[in-house]
Design a protein around this motif. Structure first.
Motif, PDB file in Angstrom:
ATOM      1  N   GLN A 217       0.932  -1.077  -0.094  1.00 33.33           N
ATOM      2  CA  GLN A 217      -0.057   0.041   0.095  1.00 33.33           C
ATOM      3  C   GLN A 217       1.023   1.293  -0.073  1.00 33.33           C
ATOM      4  N   VAL A 218       1.932   1.203   0.736  1.00 37.88           N
ATOM      5  CA  VAL A 218       2.910   2.476   0.718  1.00 37.88           C
ATOM      6  C   VAL A 218       3.425   2.728  -0.410  1.00 37.88           C
ATOM      7  N   SER A 221       0.514   3.732  -3.122  1.00 40.39           N
ATOM      8  CA  SER A 221       0.281   4.986  -2.808  1.00 40.39           C
ATOM      9  C   SER A 221       1.258   6.108  -3.118  1.00 40.39           C
ATOM     10  N   TYR A 283      -7.501   5.893  -0.047  1.00 36.59           N
ATOM     11  CA  TYR A 283      -7.193   6.656   1.016  1.00 36.59           C
ATOM     12  C   TYR A 283      -5.656   6.974   1.005  1.00 36.59           C
ATOM     13  N   GLY A 284      -4.692   5.805   0.791  1.00 36.02           N
ATOM     14  CA  GLY A 284      -3.308   6.240   0.725  1.00 36.02           C
ATOM     15  C   GLY A 284      -2.960   6.972  -0.381  1.00 36.02           C
ATOM     16  N   LEU A 287      -4.172  10.539   0.619  1.00 36.32           N
ATOM     17  CA  LEU A 287      -2.809  11.182   1.852  1.00 36.32           C
ATOM     18  C   LEU A 287      -1.608  11.533   0.867  1.00 36.32           C
ATOM     19  N   GLN A 329       0.686   6.514   7.098  1.00 33.32           N
ATOM     20  CA  GLN A 329       0.001   5.552   6.219  1.00 33.32           C
ATOM     21  C   GLN A 329       0.228   4.109   6.702  1.00 33.32           C
ATOM     22  N   THR A 333      -2.251   1.325   7.689  1.00 34.73           N
ATOM     23  CA  THR A 333      -2.465   0.188   7.266  1.00 34.73           C
ATOM     24  C   THR A 333      -1.996  -1.097   7.992  1.00 34.73           C
TER      25      THR A 333
END
Length: 353
Positions: A217-218, A221, A283-284, A287, A329, A333
């Protein structure tokens, strides 16, 4: 002229603030400390009332090849360490008193009762009624004097002998006797839990899925946030709004189609089904995009002049400056992935393999 601050007042104010913050921090961390110390307690100590913070265990000694608990009694004004005389068994004691000392409603709460072995008491055959309750009359010897007293109640007591002198003895209820205890951390509790129904494998799988989902996810994102904030392309804002709108879709709506997709791909009962569907997050991306917008364009233009590519600018310029956003994040997460329950319950049916 600037007003000069009083150093003493400054130190006092800082000290008060430090004390208040320390107290608040201690209050916030106390539940965690209590749970941690509880995990290191014995089962008996966990359910003790009132509860204690530190883990206590009974002091034991070896007697005839067996470990027995050590109790603490005050005998003739001296505190002694005593153990149960297992060979003596249970001795029946009577608790005797004068009629004026008997509490008919609660005989065990009566005052000034004498504790005497039933074998040393002789029944007279008489009964005395107090408050509607009948109490048997006995002849007993108290301090060398024969007296006629009423039996308030009887109880089986265990014989306790002193460790340093077996001739020193007392009688008490074993479960109510004051145990000698010491602080002992039961680290073996964790080993017992890990060996319980293959829980060690469960923790490994959970940690693996959590780390991979968080890292995925990081990364996605960062890429998505940079694209939506810095790379101009037709329909960028519209695509971003549609992507951002997916946050409003409830998860329960996605369970069935997502499950069918995993079955078609062949990822049912596979860790891949717990990882890949969740490495993309609107969302990530939102952000990161909002954070990247705050970074001056001058830095990006300078990097272009130095010959960096888009990926190089992202890695060497934006990522080092985005520590707070990345940390935020990562924490969110990680907690979400670690606490995930419904989706693994639906898609994994073969346990931890």
């Amino acid at each position: 002229m600037t007003k000069r601050e009083n150093p003493l007042g400054l130190w006092i104010s800082r000290g008060v603030i430090w004390v208040l913050l320390s107290v608040v921090a201690l209050i916030m961390i106390f539940p965690f400390l209590y749970m941690f110390f509880t995990s290191l307690k014995t089962t008996t100590d966990v359910f003790r009332a009132p509860p204690r913070l530190l883990p206590y265990s009974p002091v034991t000694v070896e007697v005839d090849g067996a470990q027995v608990n050590v109790y603490s009694f005050v005998i003739d004004g001296v505190e002694r360490s005593m153990i149960v005389d297992t060979a003596a068994g249970t001795t029946q004691f009577g608790f005797f008193g004068a009629p004026s000392d008997i509490n008919a409603a609660d005989p065990q709460a009566s005052a000034n009762l004498r504790q005497i072995p039933m074998a040393e008491a002789t029944p007279t055959g008489n009964r005395v009624t107090i408050g509607g309750q009948n109490f048997d009359e006995y002849t007993v010897t108290v301090d060398g004097e024969t007296q006629t007293l009423l039996l308030a109640y009887r109880r089986g007591l265990r014989r306790f002998v002193a460790l340093d002198d077996p001739n020193v003895e007392t009688y008490a209820v074993e479960r109510l006797a004051p145990l000698q205890e010491q602080v002992v951390f039961q680290w073996s509790n964790y080993n017992s839990v890990l060996n319980l129904r293959n829980l060690d494998r469960s923790l490994i799988n959970t940690a693996l899925v959590t780390v991979l989902v968080t890292a995925g996810q990081v990364v996605t994102s960062l890429l998505g946030g940079y694209a939506f904030s810095r790379i101009p392309f037709r329909g960028r804002n519209a695509v971003f709004l549609v992507y951002l709108g997916t946050i409003m879709i409830p998860f329960v709506v996605l369970i069935i189609p997502l499950y069918q997709l995993m079955v078609i791909i062949g990822w049912q009962n596979r860790l891949a089904s717990l990882i890949f569907p969740w490495i993309f997050t609107a969302y990530g991306t939102f952000l990161m995009r909002q954070f990247f917008i705050t970074i001056p364009k001058d830095l990006e233009e300078a990097a272009f002049l130095d010959g960096l590519s888009r990926l190089g600018i992202l890695w060497r310029v934006f990522v080092p400056l985005s520590g707070p956003a990345i940390a935020t994040q990562t924490i969110i997460t990680f907690l979400y992935a670690w606490n995930s329950f419904v989706w693994p319950l639906v898609i994994i049916n073969e346990g931890n393999t």
